[in-house]
Design an enzyme around this catalytic site. Structure first.
Site: not given
Ligand code: 17E
Ligand code: FE2
Length: 414
Positions: A58, A60, A153, A211, A214, A310, A316
């Site tokens: 995982h 980005h 996203q 995702h 989160e 990540d 982030w």
């Molecule tokens: N985008 C998201 O939704 N969550 C994350 N942890 C990252 C990007 C890094």
């Molecule tokens: Fe992520």
């Protein structure tokens, strides 16, 4: 027998005694003690640990190495990160993405990572992130396997065009369908997005990696929707839930019910402890939640768990070097995986567990007949590897030595 490459006296992860590994034509051709083999190149491993490569399940890569552009994340929240990235991605080009992604992949490969799953933001009108990463997938394929997730996203239903962009991304060749149900505008949109993701994955014959939940909100319950869809569609092992940090905030009565459903679903889980220990708990005073999913309990229930970076220096998370032993080390701490079998399990989560998540198991592992992808560590077992954040001294990709690193040399003048 002739080999191109021969590794003498290797300690394998679950091996008893030391073995030699012979490689020819990009494949492993023999594994046994004292092989009667001559090779063009012979390496003396001297009892050090030889493992299948690390698997980054995982990351980005589209946002990697952009920390501070156009500004730094001051609150440390997921939401500020998404807003900064929205501004940064307005100026994204295919070249910009390719250049940073390849730099990040080289950095990871130097540290023993040869399999990577990257998200590409597809809620951006030009699809530059996706197109860039698809070109990178092709450019690196002789030395690293890259999978690309089409990741909306800003939400599949966050803007009118996003659903169409997702489908366009799948037509262009994304390997995996992504999603972000907890960030959709309403609970209903979130549920609808999960159903749509499963529909698209079946229609285009792709894997799923969402995702999921989160957030620290204990009411965020999209994981149960994913599990139900995985069971009903029969997709099960082809489905992955990433982050699932709300699972750490669910009360135990609901968590017990959910765990039964998860066992039926056979979902894969990815935790990203470096990032979520910093992103989560930001609305808490004290006691302050850790906000990393229930790694130990998922593992104890026989579910497949892998660990990811990540981020590497992005909106982030301004830190990170792409090292998966640092991630395993953080998991040991945050998830209290400190028992001996638990530490070994954390090493497995950045190797074999990741391979299962990526669905590349048939080509992964140190076995005769498999492609010769392997790493040599400056350690003798997984515990030492995590303890020392051991240097990966040799990275072998498709039977060729790709990178060599000399561990730091300490001279004591006491
Ligand atoms: N985008 C998201 O939704 N969550 C994350 N942890 C990252 C990007 C890094
Ligand atoms: Fe992520």
């Amino acid at each position: 027998m002739d080999a191109t490459l021969l590794l003498r006296r290797c300690q394998l992860v679950n091996g008893e005694g030391l073995v030699d590994i012979a490689i020819a034509d990009h494949r492993i051709v023999a594994i046994a003690p004292n092989l009667p083999v001559t090779a063009t190149t012979e390496l003396a491993i001297d009892g050090r640990l030889v493992s299948a490569p690390f698997v980054e399940s995982h990351i980005h890569l589209d946002s990697a190495l952009t920390a501070g552009e156009p500004r730094w994340n001051q609150s440390g929240t997921l939401f500020e990160g998404i807003e900064i990235w929205r501004d940064r991605k307005a100026s994204l080009t295919v070249e910009d993405v390719k250049q940073r992604a390849i730099q990040a992949l080289k950095q990871q490969a130097s540290q023993g990572v040869l399999f990577v799953r990257s998200h590409a933001d597809v809620s951006e009108a030009k699809l530059s992130a996706l197109k860039g990463l698809l070109e990178v997938r092709e450019a690196v394929k002789d030395w690293l396997t890259l999978q690309v997730v089409a990741f909306p996203q800003d939400g599949l239903y966050g803007r009118k065009n996003n659903e169409a962009l997702m489908e366009e991304a799948l037509k262009l060749g994304a390997d995996v369908v992504g999603g972000i149900p907890h960030y959709e505008m309403t609970r209903e949109d979130g549920v609808r997005s999960v159903h749509r993701i499963f529909e698209l994955a079946q229609q285009y014959d792709r894997l799923i990696d969402v995702h999921c939940d989160e957030i620290d909100d204990p009411q965020s319950r999209f994981l149960e929707v994913m599990a139900a869809c995985a069971i009903r569609s029969g997709m099960k092992r082809r489905v992955t839930a990433s982050h699932t940090t709300a699972f750490a905030s669910y009360d135990n009565a609901y968590a017990l019910k959910l765990m039964g459903l998860l066992r039926r679903s056979r979902l894969n889980f990815i935790a990203n402890p470096l990032i979520n220990i910093t992103l989560q708990g930001r609305t808490d005073t004290y006691p302050k939640r850790r906000g990393v999913t229930r790694v130990k309990e998922l593992w104890q229930n026989g579910l497949n768990v892998s660990l990811g970076n990540d981020c590497i220096q992005d909106p982030w998370y301004s830190l990170g070097t792409g090292n998966l032993l640092a991630v395993a080390d953080m998991a040991v701490h945050v998830c209290q995986m400190t028992g001996t079998a638990e530490i070994d399990a954390c090493f497995e989560m950045v190797t074999q567990g990741g391979a299962r998540t990526l669905n590349v198991e048939s080509d992964y592992g140190i076995e005769v007949g498999k492609p010769a992808n392997l790493i040599v560590l400056a350690a003798h077992n997984p515990y030492e590897a995590i303890l020392q954040r051991a240097t990966v001294t040799t990275v072998i990709s498709q039977g060729r030595i790709l990178v060599e690193t000399t561990p730091p040399q300490i001279t004591w003048h006491g």
